[in-house]
Write a protein that holds these residues in place. Structure first.
Motif, short mmCIF file in Angstrom:
data_model
loop_
_atom_site.label_atom_id
_atom_site.label_comp_id
_atom_site.label_asym_id
_atom_site.label_seq_id
_atom_site.Cartn_x
_atom_site.Cartn_y
_atom_site.Cartn_z
N TYR A 24 0.88 -1.18 0.00
CA TYR A 24 0.00 0.00 0.00
C TYR A 24 0.91 1.23 0.00
O TYR A 24 2.13 1.10 0.17
N TYR A 71 1.97 8.86 -4.50
CA TYR A 71 0.61 8.31 -4.51
C TYR A 71 -0.11 8.55 -5.85
O TYR A 71 -0.71 7.62 -6.39
N SER A 113 -4.84 -3.29 -8.43
CA SER A 113 -5.00 -2.86 -7.04
C SER A 113 -6.27 -3.46 -6.47
O SER A 113 -7.21 -3.78 -7.21
N TRP A 149 -8.67 -3.27 -2.55
CA TRP A 149 -8.81 -2.77 -1.19
C TRP A 149 -8.74 -3.95 -0.23
O TRP A 149 -9.36 -4.98 -0.46
N ARG A 184 -7.03 -0.29 3.32
CA ARG A 184 -5.89 0.21 2.53
C ARG A 184 -5.97 -0.38 1.13
O ARG A 184 -6.43 -1.51 0.95
N ARG A 185 -5.47 0.39 0.20
CA ARG A 185 -5.45 -0.10 -1.18
C ARG A 185 -4.08 -0.68 -1.45
O ARG A 185 -3.06 0.03 -1.31
N GLU A 217 -8.86 6.70 -0.79
CA GLU A 217 -7.47 6.27 -0.71
C GLU A 217 -6.59 7.36 -0.10
O GLU A 217 -5.74 7.09 0.74
N SER A 232 -6.89 7.50 3.59
CA SER A 232 -6.19 6.38 4.23
C SER A 232 -4.67 6.62 4.22
O SER A 232 -3.99 6.38 5.21
#
Lengths: 110, 300
Positions: free
Chosen positions: A30, A51, A65, A67, A74-75, B29, B32
């Protein structure tokens, strides 16, 4: 002078960013864990750069990807088949470039 | 606001700048990721998350619009590569507005309004052009063009003949010119010049400058190119002729400025003199621009 060196170093690092990121995604990571892994490997990358780059690589079809919501949501990203192929091609190109640059720099010293 | 509310506000501002279809996903995202970053930061210093620590983290992340641009690059309305052209066209519009407004005796042209309309049209035109270029990247490839020194002999010859036939002949003898050009079909009595104008300084100076203009084209015809000094001469001649054309309509220029014996003919001619004057002045400014921008890549 220091600014110029820093700017040159940033340019160099920007060029190899994608290769560095792909190299750390053979196992799922992640965002934050990937940043840590890169920093530990000697390639610290700003969070604001890393990111969005992950999303771009995913949209280019190099990453998959999903989750994970078992703990903190979190991805996780990892290389897919196309990403593996691209990583192999870029690695080869990188090694060629290193040879070329070594030749140029050694030639300058002579 | 506590630390998490600050993060939520930041994430909202980032997501607002993204396409609707991606907002929720990126927001989830990003929230997070920021929570992970914040947790790592507070762990490192052994403190609890407070708004000050979050703000420091978010500042290093970047302004929301800039972060959103990293997630999704929107095309620029005016492509950076064409911003120079946009500036040049904007300045050309501002100069044209100023010249036209200054020469408009009725004051119907509002310089500011003209310029704002021009800017609006330019933005639309550049945005459409950028959109078209993005969809047709290989269309309209670059083609070589000659520099300002290039003026083929046939063009110079044509310009020389046209200058003699039109401005010189028409200005020197309007009655004969109109009679000849219309094959005797148009009445010419109204085009009789006043004595003050016929023998005055304004007509003599204008005729001399028209003759110089013809001579300039003859020089290009002989030399086969338009050298830099000719470019500056062209700017000076066109500028001076433009001002003289405008002077034909100004009462302040004295009796020499009353061109035709007939008041009706004078009334018809005045806006034409002003329009021609404006065109000549704008042409002179374009000549100045061309010479100022003249680049000679090959060694002299």
């Amino acid at each position: 002078m220091v600014d110029r060196e820093n700017s040159g170093l940033s340019e160099l690092r920007r060029g190899v960013l994608v290769l560095a990121v792909l190299s750390r995604l053979r196992t799922p990571q992640y965002g934050y864990s990937l940043r840590q892994a890169l920093a530990e490997g000697g390639m610290p990358i700003e969070e604001g750069t890393l990111y969005p780059l992950l999303r771009r690589l995913e949209s280019q079809g190099l990453l998959s990807s999903e989750w994970n919501t078992e703990q903190t949501p979190r991805r996780y990203y990892r290389l897919n088949a196309e990403g593996e192929r691209t990583l192999a091609a870029l690695t080869e190109a990188w090694r060629d470039q290193v040879r070329v640059m070594d030749g140029l720099l050694d030639g300058r010293r002579r | 606001m506590n630390a998490h509310e600050v993060i939520d506000a930041y994430v909202r501002d980032v997501a607002r700048c993204l396409p609707r279809s991606r907002r929720e996903d990126v927001a989830l995202e990003l929230r997070s990721l920021l929570a992970d970053e914040l947790a790592a930061k507070t762990r490192a210093v052994g403190a609890t998350a407070d708004p000050g620590t979050v703000m420091a983290l978010l500042r290093s992340f970047g302004r929301p619009a800039e972060v959103a641009a990293r997630y999704h690059q929107r095309p620029a309305l005016i492509e950076p590569a064409y911003s120079h052209h946009f500036m040049i066209w904007s300045m050309a519009g501002a100069i044209t507005a100023s010249v036209l407004a200054a020469l408009d005796p009725t004051k119907a042209i509002d310089r500011g309004e003209f310029f704002l309309k021009w800017l609006g049209m330019l933005v639309v035109a550049f945005a459409l052009f950028g959109w078209w270029r993005r969809h047709n990247p290989t269309a309209l490839p670059w083609k070589p063009r000659h520099g300002p020194e290039r003026m083929p002999r046939w063009t110079a010859g044509l310009a020389f003949a046209a200058t003699l036939a039109l401005p010189v002949f028409m200005y020197a003898a309007p009655m004969t010119f109109t009679h000849t050009a219309s094959f005797g079909r148009l009445p010419v009595a109204g085009l009789e010049l006043t004595e003050a104008f016929r023998t005055g300084w304004l007509r003599a100076t204008t005729l001399a400058l028209f003759a110089l203009l013809a001579l300039m084209y003859a020089t290009i015809l002989v030399q086969g190119q338009r050298r830099a000094w000719i470019g500056w001469m062209s700017a000076a001649l066109h500028g001076a002729l433009g001002l003289l054309m405008v002077a034909h309509t100004l009462p302040a220029a004295g009796p020499a400025a009353r061109v035709f014996a007939s008041a009706e003919a004078d009334a018809v001619a005045a806006p034409i003199f002003r329009a021609v004057g404006a065109l000549l002045i704008l042409g002179a400014l374009y000549d100045v621009y061309r010479e100022w921008m003249r680049i000679t890549p090959a060694p002299r």
